[in-house]
Design a protein around this motif. Structure first.
Motif, PDB file in Angstrom:
ATOM      1  N   ILE A 179       0.864  -1.203   0.000  1.00 45.71           N
ATOM      2  CA  ILE A 179       0.000   0.000   0.000  1.00 45.71           C
ATOM      3  C   ILE A 179       0.893   1.244   0.000  1.00 45.71           C
ATOM      4  CG2 ILE A 179      -1.663   1.358   1.334  1.00 45.71           C
ATOM      5  CD1 ILE A 179      -2.823  -1.314   2.358  1.00 45.71           C
ATOM      6  N   GLY A 180       1.943   1.198   0.799  1.00 41.93           N
ATOM      7  CA  GLY A 180       2.892   2.314   0.822  1.00 41.93           C
ATOM      8  C   GLY A 180       3.624   2.455  -0.498  1.00 41.93           C
TER       9      GLY A 180
ATOM     10  N   MET B 204       4.116  -7.745  -6.430  1.00 44.20           N
ATOM     11  CA  MET B 204       2.779  -7.649  -5.827  1.00 44.20           C
ATOM     12  C   MET B 204       2.048  -6.421  -6.340  1.00 44.20           C
ATOM     13  SD  MET B 204       3.820  -8.629  -1.956  1.00 44.20           S
ATOM     14  CE  MET B 204       4.339 -10.304  -1.542  1.00 44.20           C
ATOM     15  N   THR B 205       2.781  -5.315  -6.446  1.00 42.57           N
ATOM     16  CA  THR B 205       2.170  -4.069  -6.905  1.00 42.57           C
ATOM     17  C   THR B 205       1.690  -4.201  -8.352  1.00 42.57           C
ATOM     18  OG1 THR B 205       3.774  -2.949  -5.508  1.00 42.57           O
ATOM     19  CG2 THR B 205       2.520  -1.572  -7.004  1.00 42.57           C
TER      20      THR B 205
ATOM     21  N   VAL C 119      -6.075   0.345  -3.699  1.00 44.76           N
ATOM     22  CA  VAL C 119      -5.697  -0.257  -2.426  1.00 44.76           C
ATOM     23  C   VAL C 119      -5.980  -1.762  -2.449  1.00 44.76           C
ATOM     24  CG1 VAL C 119      -6.194  -0.328   0.029  1.00 44.76           C
ATOM     25  CG2 VAL C 119      -6.021   1.875  -1.126  1.00 44.76           C
ATOM     26  N   ALA C 120      -7.123  -2.129  -3.034  1.00 46.01           N
ATOM     27  CA  ALA C 120      -7.449  -3.557  -3.114  1.00 46.01           C
ATOM     28  C   ALA C 120      -6.356  -4.331  -3.841  1.00 46.01           C
ATOM     29  CB  ALA C 120      -8.791  -3.750  -3.822  1.00 46.01           C
ATOM     30  N   GLY C 121      -5.692  -3.670  -4.780  1.00 51.95           N
ATOM     31  CA  GLY C 121      -4.627  -4.326  -5.544  1.00 51.95           C
ATOM     32  C   GLY C 121      -3.463  -4.724  -4.657  1.00 51.95           C
ATOM     33  N   ALA C 122      -3.132  -3.863  -3.691  1.00 52.71           N
ATOM     34  CA  ALA C 122      -2.037  -4.182  -2.775  1.00 52.71           C
ATOM     35  C   ALA C 122      -2.377  -5.439  -1.981  1.00 52.71           C
ATOM     36  CB  ALA C 122      -1.790  -3.011  -1.832  1.00 52.71           C
TER      37      ALA C 122
END
Ligand code: ADP
Ligand code: MG
Length: 597
Positions: free
Chosen positions: A54-55, A258-259, A267-270
């Motif tokens: 997320i970061g 992951m990104t 955000v859901a993607g993270a």
């Protein structure tokens, strides 16, 4: 306030992809009912990676900067937690914020030199930061324990209650993921989200409407690092040991993968990316030797099949399954954008302005004064320095010499966003717009940024900016269906008008237009002339570049003709047109007249 909250929550729920809702239910049931303690531990690790990612999305996705330092912030957080917990016996309520702050501080320290770099140099510089952190962890044995690392980090303990495993651990970690996700989501929505997108996709356009893209990148980089530091703290507590492994390249590669697989901006993607890639090696344990291969194939398959990641694909799937949702954009009632904020008392004094590009003197000792209500025409052959003068006035280029004084303040050499905020609006020779955004949002963003910067309307809502933007678009004859289309889909003439509407929506004192009539037909040119005349009548000052005398005569109060960077004539349109130097510059010297004037 509570009603506003409820409305926001309702809107968020309506915007939620049903696919994600189903996925969340599935995960909760799995975690509580079916997962054994090993599975729960894997889920906890996935949560830690979700925070890290997320970061990272803030930097890689939203700032558009390919940073390879995220693992360094993760590792730093882990080491800070390990040291504070083992040496000083400090609890989680101290180690967690300290790790967050340490990572943010390191990011702020390196950001100043590093964020100025162009993309591939930026990637290399951030990679070097990671390598330096690794070298420090390996070699500074007295502090870090060297290659063996630091052991004996206690588990998280809250209010005297040790959280070592199971549902409580999951609740803590995924609770933090929820908080972190909500913070990131709040950060990237609304007007700020539009500004972030503009700064990423069209930095020139962002600067022209007053957005400080540099500060935005800095903030996102530092915040993204804080998430990394927090994730590192959790990792240290969960594993009980910290070794240089946390700083090695595989952590960074996982984070990047992951990104990309989850999607770089949602955000859901993270969360999906982290869950998937942490579990992949578990699912393919029977083929352990091929682990990296499976990983690589998954990455490759996503890049090719779903370039926006799985969340991008999910958005398309949702559109396919439930067509019509999201609802069509509402009809925006145009709200008059009065130009009352353009004071008639504008004075721009340019003196001895000069700019060289290598051997070319693009602008030489140009001086003029412009006041509110005037239209100054700039003419001259191609390459005579017209665009460069506008670039100097709007801060895109720094002058080598001379002054640009706006109402008593020398703005020469300022950054474009600062100049834009002082009230100089611009349309470019080739329209610079945020292509992926609607025409309406391009204009609304300019309106919102300008009015917020001048604090006329602190805390103004995007809906108000959109309503006012619609009235400016309307004024430039962009209809309500074209307004809601992405700029990339609009024809050239319409894009030019969107750009002028954008400049006007910021209520500028001075409007500078670079060949606004190019490519327009006779009717459109006439409409443009009358719009510009109206603006001047309301007290705005205008600088208009144009090739063609005909367009400017009867419009401009004064013309300046340039040749090879120098003013060769100025005065009324008629006087300039009859000037022999001007005739020579445009049509070549006439025989017998090739001497001095
Ligand atoms: P105009 O707008 O009148 O056609 P410009 O201001 O674009 O002219 O260009 C003036 C001169 O400066 C030209 O010789 C051009 O090649 C040069 N020039 C403009 N911008 C740059 C730049 N960024 N780098 C190098 N040369 C430039
Ligand atoms: Mg030009």
């Amino acid at each position: 306030m509570p009603t506003a909250w409820r409305k926001n929550a309702a809107r968020a729920a309506a915007g939620l992809n049903p696919l994600y809702a189903a996925g969340t239910v599935f995960l909760v049931v799995y975690a509580l009912v079916f997962a054994d303690s090993y599975d729960q531990r894997i889920l906890a690790i996935a949560g830690i990676y979700a925070l890290l990612v997320i970061g990272y999305q803030l930097v890689f996705g939203h700032a558009g900067a390919i940073s390879l330092a995220q693992a360094a912030f993760f590792g730093l957080g882990a080491y800070v937690t390990a040291l504070l917990a083992t040496r000083l016996g400090l609890p989680f309520l101290v180690t967690f914020p300290a790790s967050l702050a340490a990572a943010a501080a390191l990011a702020a320290l390196v950001a100043l030199p590093v964020l100025r770099l162009e993309s591939h140099y930026f990637a290399l510089a951030t990679l070097a930061i990671g390598q330096a952190a690794l070298a420090a962890a390996v070699n500074w044995e007295s502090l870090t324990g060297g290659g063996g690392g630091l052991g004996g980090v206690p588990p998280v303990s809250l209010f005297g209650f040790a959280i070592t495993r199971g549902v409580w651990l999951l609740a803590l970690i995924w609770g933090l993921v929820a908080v972190g996700g909500a913070v990131a989501w709040l950060l990237i929505r609304g007007p700020r989200g539009l500004a972030i997108r503009a700064a990423r996709e069209a930095p020139m356009a962002a600067g022209a409407v007053g957005i400080d893209a540099g500060r935005m990148r800095f903030t996102l980089f530092v915040l993204g690092a804080a998430y990394g530091g927090g994730a590192g703290a959790l990792h240290a507590h969960l594993l009980g040991v910290v070794s240089p492994e946390v700083l090695r390249l595989p952590v960074m590669v996982s984070c990047l993968a992951m990104t990309i697989i989850g999607g770089r901006t949602r955000v859901a993607g993270a969360i999906i990316g982290a869950l998937l890639l942490v579990h992949l090696p578990e699912w393919f344990r029977f083929a352990e030797r091929f682990g990296p291969l499976v990983y690589g194939l998954a990455l490759l398959a996503t890049i090719i099949a779903a370039p926006d990641g799985l969340t991008g694909a999910a958005a398309r799937l949702r559109q396919f399954l439930w067509p019509g949702a999201p609802p069509p954009p509402p009809e925006i009632p145009p709200r008059a954008g009065s130009l009352s904020h353009a004071p008639a008392s504008t004075e721009l004094k340019v003196s001895d302005l000069s700019k060289r590009f290598g051997g070319v003197a693009a602008v030489r000792d140009v001086s003029f004064t412009l006041r509110g209500g005037e239209i100054l025409g700039l003419i001259g052959p191609n390459g005579s320095g017209k665009t460069t003068i506008l670039n100097l006035i709007t801060g895109i280029e720094r002058p080598d010499g001379g002054r640009i004084v706006l109402n008593g303040e020398d703005i020469a050499g300022w950054n474009p966003h600062r100049i834009a905020r002082r009230g100089i609006g611009r349309a470019f020779q080739t329209p610079m717009l945020v292509e992926s955004m609607t025409a309406l949002d391009n204009v609304a963003l300019a309106n919102q940024t300008a009015l917020n910067a001048r604090a006329y309307y602190p805390g103004r809502r995007l809906a108000d900016a959109r309503a006012e933007a619609a009235s400016f678009l309307d004024r430039l004859e962009i209809g309500s269906s074209a307004m809601h289309r992405r700029v990339a889909e609009l024809p050239h003439g319409a894009r030019r008008r969107v750009e002028i509407a954008r400049a006007l929506a910021a209520h500028p004192r001075i409007l500078v237009l670079d060949e606004p009539a190019a490519g327009l037909d006779e009717n459109e040119r006439e409409a443009l002339r009358s719009t510009l005349r109206d603006l001047a009548a309301q007290g705005m000052a205008l600088i208009v570049i144009e090739h063609d005398f005909h367009f400017l005569s009867g419009l401009a109060s004064r013309l300046i003709c340039l040749d090879a960077g120098q003013v060769i004539a100025q005065g009324t349109a008629d006087a300039v047109r009859r000037n022999r130097l001007v005739v020579a510059a445009f049509f070549g010297p006439t025989p017998g007249e090739d001497g001095a004037p």
